[in-house]
Design a protein around this motif. Structure first.
Motif, PDB file in Angstrom:
ATOM      1  N   UNK A  92       1.151  -9.209   5.964  1.00 27.77           N
ATOM      2  CA  UNK A  92       1.427  -9.497   4.703  1.00 27.77           C
ATOM      3  C   UNK A  92       1.683  -8.114   3.801  1.00 27.77           C
ATOM      4  N   UNK A  93       1.411  -6.933   4.422  1.00 20.99           N
ATOM      5  CA  UNK A  93       1.499  -5.952   3.583  1.00 20.99           C
ATOM      6  C   UNK A  93       2.430  -4.956   3.964  1.00 20.99           C
ATOM      7  N   UNK A  94       3.134  -4.274   2.887  1.00 18.26           N
ATOM      8  CA  UNK A  94       4.144  -3.175   3.245  1.00 18.26           C
ATOM      9  C   UNK A  94       3.487  -1.660   2.926  1.00 18.26           C
ATOM     10  N   UNK A  95       3.676  -0.849   4.004  1.00 18.53           N
ATOM     11  CA  UNK A  95       2.817   0.234   3.752  1.00 18.53           C
ATOM     12  C   UNK A  95       4.005   1.458   3.654  1.00 18.53           C
ATOM     13  N   UNK A  96       3.787   2.440   2.909  1.00 20.01           N
ATOM     14  CA  UNK A  96       4.926   3.224   2.740  1.00 20.01           C
ATOM     15  C   UNK A  96       4.440   4.513   2.041  1.00 20.01           C
ATOM     16  N   UNK A  97       5.485   5.532   1.956  1.00 17.00           N
ATOM     17  CA  UNK A  97       5.412   6.740   1.005  1.00 17.00           C
ATOM     18  C   UNK A  97       6.499   6.795   0.227  1.00 17.00           C
ATOM     19  N   UNK A  98       6.172   7.231  -0.911  1.00 16.93           N
ATOM     20  CA  UNK A  98       7.286   7.287  -2.125  1.00 16.93           C
ATOM     21  C   UNK A  98       7.467   8.717  -2.336  1.00 16.93           C
ATOM     22  N   UNK A  99       8.430   8.810  -3.212  1.00 18.16           N
ATOM     23  CA  UNK A  99       9.159  10.514  -3.413  1.00 18.16           C
ATOM     24  C   UNK A  99       8.143  11.401  -3.991  1.00 18.16           C
ATOM     25  N   UNK A 100       7.394  10.725  -4.982  1.00 19.22           N
ATOM     26  CA  UNK A 100       6.450  11.601  -6.026  1.00 19.22           C
ATOM     27  C   UNK A 100       4.968  11.530  -5.458  1.00 19.22           C
ATOM     28  N   UNK A 101       4.498  12.613  -4.782  1.00 18.30           N
ATOM     29  CA  UNK A 101       3.105  12.570  -4.409  1.00 18.30           C
ATOM     30  C   UNK A 101       2.028  12.639  -5.438  1.00 18.30           C
ATOM     31  N   UNK A 102       2.303  12.118  -6.649  1.00 17.76           N
ATOM     32  CA  UNK A 102       1.168  12.148  -7.605  1.00 17.76           C
ATOM     33  C   UNK A 102       0.296  11.083  -7.783  1.00 17.76           C
TER      34      UNK A 102
ATOM     35  N   UNK B 279       0.916  -1.304  -0.123  1.00 17.93           N
ATOM     36  CA  UNK B 279      -0.130   0.143   0.053  1.00 17.93           C
ATOM     37  C   UNK B 279       0.932   1.274  -0.112  1.00 17.93           C
ATOM     38  N   UNK B 280       1.173   1.835  -1.081  1.00 15.21           N
ATOM     39  CA  UNK B 280       1.830   3.158  -1.276  1.00 15.21           C
ATOM     40  C   UNK B 280       1.315   4.224  -1.632  1.00 15.21           C
ATOM     41  N   UNK B 281       1.677   5.637  -1.165  1.00 14.92           N
ATOM     42  CA  UNK B 281       1.115   6.732  -1.506  1.00 14.92           C
ATOM     43  C   UNK B 281       2.194   7.640  -2.270  1.00 14.92           C
TER      44      UNK B 281
END
Length: 458
Positions: free
Chosen positions: A57-67, A42-44
């Protein structure tokens, strides 16, 4: 101070959009987990991962480009029908090539796209996940998962519109006067430079002043400005007693509305035009006063209709999107004006938010309400746009699920073998075309919002 307010407005809406994207993905995540599909990520945002943590089971994270964002579910595409593998069998590839003799290289590339997609969809599938893959879900469960994102956007919009309408209210004209015109001027003409030689308006002749609250007109108490305006229009040429509240005191006056031509306006307050484009007018009573506005909280019953009106407006833009984008391009590369009701990018939304926040002539509460309404509008746009039945949008997955359900039902009606899950990976070439078009459209909107921004304040 103005610059600081501009930055705060941009940040307010930027955070609102990021939270909306995150909740959109939650709309996919929750039903997927309820239906026992294994969700690996689950990525934003997109690009490099800035932060992540794993729970279950899930990796939750935030990525560099919030688009944007995504929810990765295993088994999005079914295995190859020929041999059950996630890679195409040689028979399947040869058959595809044979059926496309005119363009064998193209067929091979398209087959490879589908094969790579299947490979990625199954790379984390283990023996224990046999019944946790997406493609094995019933059609109705697939639709619920895919509609979860847009549905979440609509829920956010409803909540935010409720806050605006019920908490802040909307500006409505009151029976308190904001302006009393000094001179009678025919519609379409300019007032004279020397106001001392003009014919005074009925309101000026009666002694009305800005700030007066009209509490009685011809012995009747007006419940709204519209009601008062209707009485004035109907009483041309008749001397009418009027009572106002001025500085806490009751003042009795009399006024004689004059018959004059005024524009015919529709329910939205817009002047109607004839076949030749001229403004329609009618002879009605005229006093020469303008109302002050005040925010009036609305009932809960006003929320859904307001959201519905916004959805209809956005849907109209989406339906005419090619034409709208042509207009955006013409405005961006020529002197043509930009349509304020046309599409904008996140850059345009940020600019509007900053301008709203920095407009110090407007009360702070009204600016906050406008910013909240802007985030609600963005959520409506996200929800409607994602319902377009084209991959990679959510509506494209819904369309694939509906096609799967239809062909299975038809096969059952005719006593044929169940065709199984629809291999939506076959549509990936179209997906890449649509994604490329969306990228070009996004780049064009960003460019237009920089060189020819939408100007809401003249």
């Amino acid at each position: 101070m103005t610059v600081l307010l501009f930055i705060l407005g941009v940040l307010f809406v930027a955070i609102g959009i990021i939270v909306s994207i995150a909740l959109h993905e939650v709309g996919h995540l929750v039903p997927a987990k309820l239906f026992k599909v294994r969700v690996t990520q689950y990525m934003v945002g997109f690009g490099r991962t800035l932060w992540s943590t794993k729970k279950g089971d899930t990796e939750y994270g935030i990525k560099a480009i919030p688009a944007g964002g995504f929810v990765a579910m295993i088994g999005m595409y079914p295995p190859n029908k020929t041999d059950g593998s996630v890679r195409p069998s040689s028979t399947g590839l040869l058959q595809t090539l044979a059926e496309s003799r005119a363009e064998p290289r193209k067929a091979g590339r398209l087959e490879k796209l589908a094969a790579d997609a299947r490979d990625m969809a199954h790379e984390e599938v283990g023996p224990e996940d046999e019944n946790r893959v997406f493609y094995k879900l019933p059609v109705w469960k697939k639709i619920i998962i895919m509609l979860g994102g847009p549905a979440m956007n609509f829920v956010i919009a409803i909540v935010l519109m409720a806050v605006v309408l019920m908490g802040f209210g909307i500006a409505q004209p009151t029976t308190t006067l904001a302006e009393v015109n000094a001179c009678q001027v025919k519609y379409g003409e300019q007032p004279p430079a020397d106001l001392s030689n003009c014919t005074p308006t009925p309101a000026a002749a009666a002694g009305l002043k800005p700030g007066d609250k009209i509490v009685s007109f011809d012995g009747k108490q007006p419940a709204s400005w519209d009601e008062l305006s209707a009485w004035i229009k109907a009483d041309a040429g008749r001397n009418v007693p009027i009572t106002v509240e001025r500085g806490g005191q009751s003042v009795s006056l009399s006024i004689t509305p004059v018959l004059t031509a005024r524009p015919v306006v529709n329910a939205a307050g817009v002047a109607e035009k004839d076949a030749n484009g001229g403004v329609l007018t009618q002879e009605v009573g005229f006093a020469g006063i303008s109302p002050a506005s005040a925010n009036v909280p609305q009932p809960v019953t006003a929320v859904l209709p307001a959201v519905g009106d916004n959805i209809a407006a956005v849907a109209g833009v989406v339906v005419n999107l090619p034409q709208r984008m042509v207009a955006v391009a013409q405005a961006a590369f020529s002197s043509a004006p930009r349509d304020p009701n046309g599409p904008v990018s996140v850059v345009g939304v940020g600019r509007v938010a900053g301008e709203l926040a920095a407009t110090e002539q407007v009360p702070l509460s009204a600016r906050i309400a406008a910013l909240i309404s802007l985030i609600a509008g963005v959520n409506i746009a996200l929800g409607v746009f994602n319902l377009i039945p084209l991959l990679p949008l959510d509506g494209g997955h819904v369309a694939g699920a509906l096609y799967e359900g239809a062909r299975r039902r038809i096969a059952k009606w005719f006593g044929r073998k169940d065709p199984g899950p629809f291999d939506i990976a076959k549509l990936l070439p179209l997906t890449y075309v649509v994604a490329s078009v969306l990228l070009v459209m996004g780049a064009l909107l960003i460019y237009a919002d920089i060189v020819k921004p939408v100007n809401l304040f003249g």
